[in-house]
Structures are given as structure tokens and as C-alpha cells.
Design a protein around this motif. Structure first.
Motif, short mmCIF file in Angstrom:
data_model
loop_
_atom_site.label_atom_id
_atom_site.label_comp_id
_atom_site.label_asym_id
_atom_site.label_seq_id
_atom_site.Cartn_x
_atom_site.Cartn_y
_atom_site.Cartn_z
N LEU A 93 -36.57 18.88 -4.13
CA LEU A 93 -36.41 17.86 -3.86
C LEU A 93 -37.31 16.63 -2.87
N ARG A 94 -37.79 17.22 -1.56
CA ARG A 94 -37.87 16.73 -0.73
C ARG A 94 -39.37 16.08 -1.00
N ILE A 95 -40.33 16.53 -2.13
CA ILE A 95 -41.25 15.80 -2.18
C ILE A 95 -41.20 14.89 -3.74
N VAL A 96 -40.15 15.29 -4.01
CA VAL A 96 -40.15 14.16 -4.67
C VAL A 96 -39.83 12.92 -4.72
N CYS A 97 -38.72 13.00 -4.03
CA CYS A 97 -37.66 12.20 -3.62
C CYS A 97 -38.90 11.15 -2.37
N THR A 99 -42.20 11.08 -1.96
CA THR A 99 -42.92 10.53 -3.86
C THR A 99 -42.95 9.50 -4.22
N PHE A 100 -42.19 9.49 -4.70
CA PHE A 100 -41.06 8.15 -4.70
C PHE A 100 -41.21 6.96 -4.27
N PHE A 101 -40.64 7.40 -2.83
CA PHE A 101 -40.74 6.23 -1.80
C PHE A 101 -41.93 5.90 -0.98
N GLY A 102 -42.80 6.83 -1.26
CA GLY A 102 -44.45 6.12 -0.64
C GLY A 102 -44.81 5.56 -1.45
N ILE A 103 -45.03 5.94 -3.04
CA ILE A 103 -45.63 4.85 -4.07
C ILE A 103 -44.86 3.58 -3.87
N ILE A 104 -43.49 3.20 -3.91
CA ILE A 104 -43.07 2.12 -3.85
C ILE A 104 -42.98 1.49 -2.86
N LEU A 105 -42.92 2.44 -1.42
CA LEU A 105 -43.49 1.46 -0.17
C LEU A 105 -44.92 0.91 -0.16
N SER A 106 -46.01 1.82 -0.53
CA SER A 106 -47.43 0.57 -0.92
C SER A 106 -48.34 0.16 -1.85
N LEU A 107 -47.22 0.35 -3.36
CA LEU A 107 -47.73 -0.61 -4.23
C LEU A 107 -46.83 -1.50 -4.21
N TYR A 108 -45.66 -1.54 -3.39
CA TYR A 108 -44.06 -2.81 -4.33
C TYR A 108 -43.63 -3.23 -2.76
N ILE A 165 -32.74 17.76 3.18
CA ILE A 165 -33.49 17.07 2.57
C ILE A 165 -33.54 15.60 3.24
N PHE A 166 -33.07 14.78 3.46
CA PHE A 166 -32.68 13.82 4.55
C PHE A 166 -33.58 13.45 5.86
N VAL A 167 -33.54 14.60 6.16
CA VAL A 167 -34.38 15.15 8.06
C VAL A 167 -35.32 14.67 7.87
#
Length: 347
Positions: A93-97, A99-108, A165-167
């Protein structure tokens, strides 16, 4: 990914974890009710009292018992599924969350990157265990009961999972975002953008391939980080699924783990290391053996990826060195004197 499965170290570790988890479920579902009930006193064949709990490994093979007479071996076997699976699920869940936020942050959302980076600086300087303990402590539940063992509190487990997960997500998100930024500088990705490829196409066709192996390596590393984090929390009395206060004698009680997770077994009994060392050392051995196995798997993955990259580099070098062999009549020099019978005057 195929190269990873060819690694012997990864396969050995994968088999170890799979067998341990399956054995834990099989014991809990089919054999747990049939095992001997905990006993406080041990008698010989003549009916004479010879020992009281906790029993040593010699008195109760193979690993002895705790203060309530419960077998340490069965506790370790029962708690394997909670300990290992909990760490695996948290890591996924750490990796999934992230990765999602990392891609959003870089591309959008590139404009928010500096703000997010400033916001997450606290996670670099404050130990993760402190943040997790502050968030989990208000939800801590101690249940007093005479029952042998109650069921883990599922709501508490979900809350603890969310905190763990949050930390890790903020720092991991920035790391993945930086990786995406580097990948976006690749020439073939720039070419795809020039040719009109949209962001979703780049994510699906390029970033997914480039990130998959690195994310799998991060996943293995975060399993170890999660295991270390939960044992630190257990030393503070924060256990997976909650704690049950069980009476030992009249007027005194002792906390036990509701889930039998290994971190909880260590955290609640570490003070007995000088009195009944087998209670702590047996669980500690299983815990750190699992960490070493996962570390071995991680090294196997790194070596497999490095070997594959080396092979790709060698193939690329050999391809560049290859020269096309031309036939001697496949070309002529412009200033070469023509043969008399091929002269244009004779044509």
C-alpha cells in the motif's frame, strides 16, 4: 521481472515466506483447537509437582512456554501470518499510494512540488517511530479478560495500518517523483511527446516499464522497514490488534498480544531476558531470521537487475562494433579507371 525469478536467493526466500505463512494459516484453521491447553503446573508420572510456568524448552519441547503455560512454538507459528502479511500489505500500500501521488506530482501538479517538499521535511528529521506512536497511542486498547486469548481488534488493525502507511508515503512520494522526473528526460520519451503522445500514454507505455523493477525493489526494502518499525512500537507497548490484560495470580495481571505477532511477543516479554530467556530469544530468532531472508531476497533482486543491465550493455556494445561486410563489386570508386571492355566508348 523474469530475471528476478531466476535468482536463487530470491526463490529461497520466497519459498521460506510462503511455507511459513501457509503453515501459520493451516495451524490456526485446523490444529489450533486440538493443541494442548495452557497449563500452569507440570507433574511427573508419579503425580509429583516438578515445575511451574514458564516452562523451559527441556520441560516443554521444543521452545518452552510463557508465564501462562502457552507454547512459544505455537505462538510463533500462529503469529507468523499477522507479522509477515501485515508487513507485506503495508509495504504494498505504501508503494501503490506513493507511486500514484509521485506520478501526479511530476506530471500534473509540478507547481505543488515545492510546497509538498517543504511540508514533508518534518518526516526527514523526526523519527518515524515517534510520529507513529503519537498517532496510535490515543487508539490503544487494553482489554481485561480471563479468556485464554481474545480475537484481535480489526478496527484497530486497520487504523494502525493507515498510520504506518501515512508515515512513509510523503518521503516515498518525493523519491518516486524525482525518479519520474529523471525518466521524463529520456530521449525516447521526449520523442514520444514531440510526436503527440499524451501523459497517460507515456505512463502506460514507458513509465510503467521503467518503474516496475525499481518499485519491486522498494517494496522488498519497505517490508524490512515495516518489520523494524512495528518492533519499535511493540517496545513502547503498541501492539498489532491490541493488548489483553490477563490475570496471572490474585491481584496481578500480565499483558498478552491479541494477535500473537512476533513484535508483540518480544515487546511484552523483553524484561524476562535474564529470567526466562527462551521466551524472548526464540521469537527474536524467528523475527531476525525473517528479516535476513528478506534482505537476502533484496540482494538477489539487485544482483539479478545488475546482471541483466550488464548483459544489455554488452549486447549494445557488440552491436555497435559490428560492421557491415560489403561485396567487392558492390561499389566502385568515382575516380577509378574503368576496364576497357566496360568503357562507355565500347557500350
Amino acid at each position: 521481472m523474469k530475471s528476478i525469478w531466476k535468482s536463487k536467493r530470491f526463490l529461497i526466500g520466497f519459498i521460506y515466506l510462503t511455507v511459513f505463512i501457509i503453515a501459520s494459516f493451516v495451524y490456526s484453521w485446523y490444529f489450533k483447537e486440538d493443541t494442548l491447553k495452557p497449563m500452569r503446573l507440570l507433574y511427573n508420572k508419579e503425580g509429583e509437582l516438578i515445575a511451574s510456568s514458564p516452562f523451559s524448552p527441556k520441560q516443554m519441547p521444543p521452545l518452552g512456554s510463557d508465564a501462562f503455560g502457552e507454547s512459544i512454538f505455537y505462538q510463533i507459528l500462529d503469529g507468523a501470518k499477522f507479522t509477515i502479511l501485515f508487513a507485506i500489505v503495508i509495504s504494498i500500500l505504501r508503494i501503490v499510494c506513493s507511486t500514484f501521488f509521485g506520478i501526479i506530482l511530476s506530471l500534473y501538479a509540478k507547481k505543488l512540488k515545492n510546497f509538498i517538499q517543504a511540508f514533508t521535511e518534518v518526516f526527514y528529521y523526526v523519527p518515524t517511530v515517534f510520529i507513529a506512536s503519537i498517532l496510535i497511542f490515543p487508539a490503544l486498547m487494553n482489554v481485561t479478560s480471563n479468556a485464554d486469548r481474545l480475537e484481535p481488534n480489526i478496527q484497530l488493525v486497520f487504523y494502525q495500518a493507515a498510520v504506518l502507511i501515512f508515515v512513509a508515503v510523503p518521503t516515498l512520494t518525493l523519491y518516486i517523483s524525482a525518479e519520474v522526473d529523471e525518466f521524463m528526460k529520456q530521449e525516447y520519451i521526449i520523442s514520444s511527446q514531440i510526436m503527440g503522445a499524451n501523459r497517460f500514454h507515456i505512463i502506460r507505455k514507458h513509465l510503467r516499464v521503467l518503474l516496475s523493477e525499481r518499485l519491486f525493489l522498494l517494496f522488498m526494502q519497505h517490508i524490512i522497514q515495516t518489520l523494524l518499525l512495528i518492533i519499535h512500537l511493540a517496545l513502547l507497548g503498541l501492539l498489532i490488534g491490541g493488548v489483553q490484560e490477563k490475570p496471572v495470580s490474585e491481584g496481578t495481571s500480565k499483558p498478552i498480544s491479541l494477535s500473537n505477532d512476533w513484535a508483540g511477543l518480544i515487546g511484552l516479554n523483553y524484561y524476562q531476558i535474564n529470567v526466562s530467556s527462551w521466551i524472548v530469544l526464540s521469537t527474536l530468532a524467528a523475527f531476525f531470521l525473517t528479516i535476513l531472508i528478506i534482505k537476502m531476497m533484496t540482494n538477489g533482486i539487485q544482483d539479478a537487475l545488475a546482471k541483466r543491465e550488464q548483459q544489455i550493455a554488452e549486447i549494445s556494445i557488440n552491436t555497435d562494433k559490428q560492421t557491415s561486410v560489403q561485396h567487392r563489386h558492390s561499389f566502385t570508386f568515382a575516380n577509378k579507371k574503368e576496364h576497357p571492355y566496360r568503357s562507355s566508348a565500347n557500350m
